[in-house]
Each structure stands twice: as structure tokens, then as C-alpha cells.
Design a protein around this motif. Structure first.
Motif, mmCIF file in Angstrom:
data_model
loop_
_atom_site.group_PDB
_atom_site.id
_atom_site.type_symbol
_atom_site.label_atom_id
_atom_site.label_comp_id
_atom_site.label_asym_id
_atom_site.label_seq_id
_atom_site.Cartn_x
_atom_site.Cartn_y
_atom_site.Cartn_z
ATOM 1 N N MET A 79 30.262 -7.560 -41.317
ATOM 2 C CA MET A 79 31.481 -6.757 -41.212
ATOM 3 C C MET A 79 32.557 -7.216 -42.177
ATOM 4 N N ASN A 80 32.663 -8.528 -42.378
ATOM 5 C CA ASN A 80 33.681 -9.058 -43.278
ATOM 6 C C ASN A 80 33.226 -9.057 -44.728
ATOM 7 N N VAL A 81 31.945 -8.807 -44.965
ATOM 8 C CA VAL A 81 31.418 -8.760 -46.327
ATOM 9 C C VAL A 81 31.384 -7.326 -46.836
ATOM 10 N N LEU A 82 30.838 -6.422 -46.019
ATOM 11 C CA LEU A 82 30.704 -5.021 -46.421
ATOM 12 C C LEU A 82 31.881 -4.163 -45.971
ATOM 13 N N GLY A 83 32.570 -4.589 -44.916
ATOM 14 C CA GLY A 83 33.672 -3.792 -44.386
ATOM 15 C C GLY A 83 33.265 -3.014 -43.148
ATOM 16 N N ARG A 84 34.232 -2.667 -42.326
ATOM 17 C CA ARG A 84 33.969 -1.966 -41.064
ATOM 18 C C ARG A 84 33.360 -0.589 -41.300
ATOM 19 N N LYS A 85 33.986 0.193 -42.157
ATOM 20 C CA LYS A 85 33.517 1.567 -42.376
ATOM 21 C C LYS A 85 32.129 1.580 -42.997
ATOM 22 N N GLN A 86 31.896 0.692 -43.944
ATOM 23 C CA GLN A 86 30.584 0.635 -44.593
ATOM 24 C C GLN A 86 29.493 0.308 -43.583
ATOM 25 N N ALA B 181 28.797 12.109 -40.112
ATOM 26 C CA ALA B 181 29.737 12.841 -40.964
ATOM 27 C C ALA B 181 31.183 12.505 -40.613
ATOM 28 N N PHE B 182 31.469 12.369 -39.316
ATOM 29 C CA PHE B 182 32.828 12.043 -38.878
ATOM 30 C C PHE B 182 33.246 10.679 -39.404
ATOM 31 N N VAL B 183 32.382 9.680 -39.256
ATOM 32 C CA VAL B 183 32.703 8.327 -39.731
ATOM 33 C C VAL B 183 32.901 8.336 -41.244
ATOM 34 N N LEU B 184 32.016 9.005 -41.954
ATOM 35 C CA LEU B 184 32.080 9.034 -43.414
ATOM 36 C C LEU B 184 33.376 9.685 -43.897
ATOM 37 N N TYR B 185 33.809 10.729 -43.215
ATOM 38 C CA TYR B 185 34.979 11.486 -43.668
ATOM 39 C C TYR B 185 36.299 10.937 -43.118
ATOM 40 N N TYR B 186 36.332 10.533 -41.857
ATOM 41 C CA TYR B 186 37.608 10.316 -41.176
ATOM 42 C C TYR B 186 37.983 8.836 -41.016
ATOM 43 N N TRP B 187 37.013 7.953 -40.943
ATOM 44 C CA TRP B 187 37.323 6.546 -40.683
ATOM 45 C C TRP B 187 38.087 5.919 -41.841
ATOM 46 N N VAL B 188 38.875 4.890 -41.517
ATOM 47 C CA VAL B 188 39.587 4.117 -42.533
ATOM 48 C C VAL B 188 39.065 2.687 -42.503
ATOM 49 N N GLU B 189 39.196 2.005 -43.637
ATOM 50 C CA GLU B 189 38.712 0.627 -43.732
ATOM 51 C C GLU B 189 39.796 -0.340 -43.274
ATOM 52 N N THR B 190 39.434 -1.288 -42.424
ATOM 53 C CA THR B 190 40.404 -2.252 -41.899
ATOM 54 C C THR B 190 40.047 -3.690 -42.232
ATOM 55 N N ALA B 191 38.890 -3.921 -42.826
ATOM 56 C CA ALA B 191 38.443 -5.294 -43.086
ATOM 57 C C ALA B 191 39.371 -5.986 -44.081
ATOM 58 N N GLY B 192 39.593 -7.285 -43.868
ATOM 59 C CA GLY B 192 40.386 -8.085 -44.786
ATOM 60 C C GLY B 192 41.881 -7.889 -44.669
ATOM 61 N N LYS B 193 42.328 -7.184 -43.627
ATOM 62 C CA LYS B 193 43.744 -6.920 -43.451
ATOM 63 C C LYS B 193 44.214 -7.414 -42.089
#
Length: 343
Positions: A157-164, A277-289
Motif C-alpha cells: 500500500m505504501n509502495v504502490l499507493g491505495r488507489k493502485q 470502474a468506480f474505483v478507477l474513476y472516482y477514488w483519490v490517492e492518499t498514500a504518503g500524505k
């Protein structure tokens, strides 16, 4: 076991961990944001220092994180944001945050994992594996497999990110659920050993895909996207939605599996496509913040003048420790004059 202890023992063992948690709670510090919101700034600084720098209050990262918390909370108060339940739907930002957090509640219950978790026996029956000992062995190995993959996902999660991670997990589990459905249709009543164990392998791959992303994300992502004014109520809403959807799944899926069998997986797979599709379009990235820096991602602006923590760590920004320490001491009404170091 044929007595009621067959279900009492597993229930008691699960309750043991709740007791351990209760015993540990008195030794946990309060949230620094709650302390700062209550005006207990010195205690808030102490918690941040213990978390980030083994108690060093003059560490640049500690001072930056603390100042972010204080300034963001001051902005929320000045903007009229309250801790009420109404605040969760009062502004477009709050509504987006609630939608992001509750989407996790829906996805963790309706991805198809509950078919395996609650009805693995029925699922294996459909796949042609009816021996109870074999089913128990598969169940044990499956849980160990899920634990290992969940640990890998937690690290990633901390390497690729939450959304990824969410996109990868949602995409893979969708594919494998369709494969489980197809194999169950072809080999569910078959004596073809290779086909039956191919179905079991697909179940393992599906559960591994789910565990890789949604097991760690279910506890990390919801509180990250909720700002302080709605975090408590937002997590309460998240819990209610999780239990409501889980109840629906528990009541509905046995009838679905009994009535249409393998088609249940196909229907669930189509729903998984929509989730992907929802995750790909609507989610935001929060990792590293930090939680305060996530405001910039969702609201378009950060409510603190302090440089982002990662920029300070990477040497791309400077934190004036002496000035910041003096400001904090004045805020906390303590004598200043200790730190002079700078990053």
C-alpha cells in the motif's frame, strides 16, 4: 463435535481477542487531533513526538505534523464545521468523503468474498468436493494463504499507493470470480479431478486477490478520506453500511446459491466490474500524505502553511525549528528557548 460446544468454542476464541483489545485500550494515547481540538495542545504535541520521534518535541517532522494539525483544526472551526451528524452531508466535500469511505463498506462485502467466507462448504459442494475433512483442510490452508497475501498487500500500500492497490485487487478478483463461476458450471457435478481442483485453485486466486487489496484497505482508506469534523460520524456510517450490506449478503446468498448455483458468481462478477470502474474513476490517492495533506487532494487546498512532511523529509523544504518551537511554546503558554536545530 455434536454438542453446542461445536459453535461455542470458536465463538469464545474470537471473543478472546476482543478482551485483549479492551485490556490494551487504557495504555493507548488519545488522538492528537482530539487533544488539540479540546485545547490540550501540549498533550497533543507529546503524542505526535512519541509517534514520530521517540518523544523528541523539537524534531522538525514532529513540529510540522503538529502545526498541520493545529492550523487545520483552527480552519475547520473558523469555517463553521461542527462535529454533528449533519456535517457529513452539509458540504460537497463532506458528501464526497462519505461516498469514498462507504464505497469501501460496499466493496468489502459485495465483491464475492462473502460467498467463500460464509458458504465455502456450499461452494465446494458445487465444485464437486463434498468430503468434510477435505473441505476443512482447504478452509485452513485458504485462511493461511489469505493472511500471507494480506500482509503483502499491507506492505504494498505504501509502495504502490491505495488507489493502485484497489484497482489491482478489484480487477483481479473480478476475473477470478468469473473463472470460478465458469469452472463450477463445467465441473461442479463432474468426476474430473483436474477440473474440480482447478476450481479450488481459482477460489484461492480469487480470495488472494481480495485479501491483497481489500483486507488492508478496509481499515486504512475510510479514516484517511474523512477530515476531523466528520471522521467519528463518518466511521460510524461506514460501520453501519458494512453491517447492513453484510446482513443482506448473509440472508440473500444462500437462496441464490441454492436456486441458481454458478450463476450467482456470474451476477456478482458483473457487479464487480462496476466496482472496478468506480474505483478507477472516482477514488483519490492518499498514500504518503498526512490526514491534513489529504485535504488538498479532496478540497483542492491545504489548510496549513506548513510544508508537506514528505518534502521536509526529502530535503525539498525547510522547517524553521527555532521559530516554530517558540510559536508552539507561546501557544501552550510554556517557557520557550530550547531548540535551535533546522532541517
Amino acid at each position: 463435535m455434536t454438542s453446542t460446544w461445536a459453535w461455542r468454542i470458536p465463538s469464545a476464541l474470537q471473543g478472546l481477542f476482543s478482551i485483549i483489545t479492551i485490556l490494551l485500550l487504557p495504555f493507548l494515547p488519545e488522538s492528537p487531533r482530539w487533544l488539540a481540538y479540546q485545547g490540550r495542545n501540549d498533550e497533543a504535541l507529546e503524542v505526535v513526538a512519541l509517534t514520530h520521534a521517540n518523544g523528541d518535541r523539537d524534531d522538525p517532522i514532529v513540529l510540522a505534523q503538529y502545526q498541520e494539525i493545529v492550523e487545520t483544526l483552527e480552519w475547520e472551526k473558523s469555517a463553521g464545521e461542527t462535529l454533528s451528524l449533519l456535517q457529513t452531508v452539509k458540504t460537497p466535500s463532506s458528501r464526497k468523503r462519505i461516498l469514498l469511505s462507504t464505497s469501501v463498506a460496499v466493496i468489502v462485502c459485495l465483491s464475492g468474498n462473502n460467498i467463500v467466507s460464509f458458504y465455502l462448504g456450499s461452494m465446494l459442494d458445487n465444485a464437486g468436493i463434498t468430503n468434510s475433512t477435505t473441505q476443512l483442510e482447504i478452509n485452513i490452508i485458504l485462511n493461511v494463504w489469505c493472511l500471507l497475501v494480506a500482509l503483502l498487500g499491507t506492505w504494498a500500500m505504501n509502495v504502490l499507493g491505495r488507489k493502485q492497490i484497489a484497482v489491482i485487487s478489484a480487477g483481479l478478483l473480478t476475473v477470478f470470480l468469473f473463472i470460478v463461476g465458469a469452472l463450477t458450471k463445467v465441473y461442479g457435478t463432474s468426476t474430473n479431478t483436474n477440473g474440480v481442483y482447478g476450481t479450488v485453485a481459482a477460489i484461492f486466486l480469487f480470495q488472494g486477490s481480495y485479501s491483497f487489496g481489500w483486507t488492508p484497505l478496509s481499515t486504512v482508506y475510510p479514516p484517511e478520506v474523512l477530515n476531523y469534523s466528520i471522521r467519528a460520524n463518518g466511521m460510524a456510517i461506514f460501520t453501519v453500511v458494512t453491517n447492513a450490506v453484510g446482513l443482506m449478503v448473509t440472508m440473500a446468498f444462500p437462496y441464490a446459491l441454492d436456486a441458481i448455483g454458478w450463476k450467482t458468481y456470474m451476477i456478482n462478477g458483473v457487479w464487480d466490474v462496476l466496482q472496478f470502474a468506480f474505483v478507477l474513476y472516482y477514488w483519490v490517492e492518499t498514500a504518503g500524505k498526512t490526514l491534513e495533506e489529504i485535504d488538498e487532494v479532496i478540497d483542492g487546498t491545504k489548510h496549513s502553511d506548513v510544508p508537506n512532511i514528505t518534502m521536509i523529509i526529502e530535503g525539498k523544504a525547510v522547517m524553521d525549528v527555532e521559530s516554530q518551537t517558540g510559536s508552539i511554546h507561546r501557544r501552550n503558554k510554556e517557557p520557550a528557548g530550547m531548540a535551535t536545530k533546522e532541517l
